[in-house]
Write an enzyme that holds these catalytic residues in place. Structure first.
Site, short mmCIF file in Angstrom:
data_model
loop_
_atom_site.label_atom_id
_atom_site.label_comp_id
_atom_site.label_asym_id
_atom_site.label_seq_id
_atom_site.Cartn_x
_atom_site.Cartn_y
_atom_site.Cartn_z
N CYS A 44 35.04 45.64 38.19
CA CYS A 44 35.61 44.29 38.29
C CYS A 44 34.79 43.47 39.27
CB CYS A 44 37.06 44.34 38.77
SG CYS A 44 38.09 45.50 37.87
N HIS A 74 33.54 39.53 40.08
CA HIS A 74 34.60 38.86 40.84
C HIS A 74 34.60 39.18 42.33
CE1 HIS A 74 36.38 37.28 37.18
NE2 HIS A 74 36.33 38.47 36.65
N ARG A 94 44.69 40.70 29.90
CA ARG A 94 43.49 40.25 30.63
C ARG A 94 42.70 41.45 31.18
NH1 ARG A 94 39.52 36.82 30.70
NH2 ARG A 94 38.68 38.89 30.54
N CYS A 145 38.90 42.72 30.13
CA CYS A 145 37.82 42.95 31.10
C CYS A 145 37.19 44.33 30.89
CB CYS A 145 38.32 42.81 32.53
SG CYS A 145 38.42 41.09 33.08
#
Lengths: 204, 274
Positions: free
Chosen positions: B183, B187, B231, B235
């Site tokens: 992730c 991010h 979501r 991802c």
């Protein structure tokens, strides 16, 4: 002078506060949670749950490894680079441009494969003036070859960075395209040509 | 509203076509922002509200082998209490002996109260492109909308909850798969983009507070509501991982970590996304 010292102390405080934000988590428990979270995964996908040593170290250190770990990653990843048998590192920049545009490959909707895997370079890098839809996670590569005088050593370095970015930048966000068999040696040569050929739009 | 959308989209395209390349990036961002602003100005223009309404109907309708509604479902504030419940999730539920986010708790209620089988519920929980959000997602949209205007206030201070948040952070930074993605690849920095899509710095509270409260969100590009569990699934698709199971420990831990990071942020659900 005093304010510099105070600033330094404050900075040190911030760093240690950040270090404290990384709690000791049982990594075996995380691995087990990952292995259980994708129950429909076919057997040939299960190796994707596993981490090699480099992934483990980068994950634990949030991609900022201590010097000794960074050196170890560089040495280990450099040893994984394979070169074309004939020594020619430059392929076809036009094929490279297509690869740079394509994010296709290895997602669970990409099977059976309808296209070759892409490099998706534009997702993270600016490359040509013509393509304005580029990402910024990686540095701009505009004029990459031109500013390096299209040198042979620079061409080899570019090949190595695409093949295994972590040999140059430990814990880089960039995939290790060659080492992880995302792209073939021929495809990597095409990407090297895209950034290193004088006639490539990257250098125009 | 359709007309407004079209005008905004045409404006986006026109801006890209006529601007000099150097300015195109900024101009495009501005046009997209203007388009978001137009939709924000009329809060009733968000198509996700239709799904929230559908979810409200489903909440009170008897369903499943037990022919029961969800009105006795305890989302943490007592059986049937929906107002403000989402603002205090995820939380530890003693009856399930688990930390649960909104969708995981709804799954549990559908299983326990209505008698549905878990394996059926987790089989295909998300809609295909262009299809409306499935029933579970519609109910989640309804419950989340009943915390609209509140701030994220999940305490996450029990021992079980703290462990899950810490695990969520470890999973957020865990690199895996053929691309070495985590992730954090996208991010964990400010002001970055994938192509033209801006990426929130989710481990930074200020940025997490701005975006996490917008889920579930109506996505203009897929013309459907996407929930937070969906979501996470999407991802992992992009990360070249297999299909993430709804309600898995991994998705619950990640959502707990994100909501902890967004603590104090405004809930504006359903939000509106690209």
């Amino acid at each position: 002078m005093r304010s510099i010292v105070i600033a330094a102390i404050l900075l040190a405080g911030t760093v240690s506060a950040q270090a404290q934000q990384k709690p000791a988590v049982d990594s075996a428990k995380i691995d087990a949670a990952i292995a259980a979270a994708f129950p429909t995964a076919p057997p040939e996908w299960r190796p994707r749950f596993d981490q090699d040593e480099t992934m483990k170290v980068c994950s634990i250190h949030h991609n900022v490894p201590p010097k000794a770990d960074a050196d170890a990653i560089q040495a280990r990843e450099k040893a994984k680079i394979e070169y074309p048998a004939d020594g020619n590192l430059l392929g076809d920049w036009k094929s490279g441009e297509r690869l740079a545009q394509s994010g296709y490959g290895l997602r669970f909707t990409d099977y059976p494969a309808r296209n070759p895997n892409g490099g998706n370079c534009y997702a993270c890098h600016q490359l040509t003036k013509a393509e304005v839809s580029y990402g910024t996670i990686g540095p701009s590569l505009l004029n990459y070859g031109k500013v390096r005088n299209f040198g042979a050593a620079e061409t080899k370095a570019a090949y190595e960075k695409v093949y295994n970015a972590q040999a140059a930048y430990p814990c880089s966000n960039m995939p290790r395209f060659g080492t992880n068999k995302v792209l073939t040696i021929e495809q990597i040569k095409d990407l090297v040509a895209l950034v290193m050929s004088p006639d490539s739009p990257v250098n125009k | 509203m359709v007309k407004k959308l079209l005008v905004a989209l045409v404006a986006c395209c026109a801006v890209v076509a006529v601007s000099s390349i150097a300015r195109a990036q900024d101009e495009t961002e501005k046009a997209i922002e203007k388009y978001r602003q137009m939709l924000k100005e009329d809060p009733w223009s968000n198509p996700g509200l239709l799904d929230a309404d559908r979810g409200e109907g489903l909440w009170t309708t008897a369903a499943g082998p037990n022919k029961a509604s969800l009105e006795k479902c305890d989302l943490g504030k007592g059986p049937g209490v929906v107002d403000g419940a989402f603002a205090e999730l995820p939380r530890y539920f003693a009856d399930a002996n688990k930390v649960m986010d909104l969708e995981t708790r709804l799954l549990w209620c559908i299983e326990k109260l209505q008698g549905a089988k878990r394996e059926d519920l987790v089989k295909r929980p998300y809609p295909a492109g262009g299809q409306p959000v499935k029933d579970l997602g519609a109910i989640a949209t309804y419950v989340a909308s009943k915390s609209n205007g509140m701030k994220f206030a999940a305490k996450l201070d029990k021992a079980q909850e703290k462990v899950v948040v810490d695990e969520g952070q470890a999973i957020f930074f865990r690199r895996q798969g053929p691309h070495d993605f985590a992730c954090a690849t996208c991010h964990a920095d400010s002001g970055k983009r994938i192509r033209l899509q801006g990426l929130p710095f989710l481990s930074e509270p200020k940025e997490a507070q701005q975006v996490v409260g917008q889920w579930p969100a109506y996505r203009v590009s897929t013309t459907q509501v996407m929930t937070m569990q969906h979501r996470m699934y999407d991802c992992y698709w992009q990360m070249r991982m297999p299909e993430l199971e709804i309600g898995s420990d991994v998705s619950v831990a990640l959502i707990s970590y994100l909501i902890k990071s967004a603590e104090g942020g405004d809930i504006a659900a359903p939000g509106l996304k690209r």
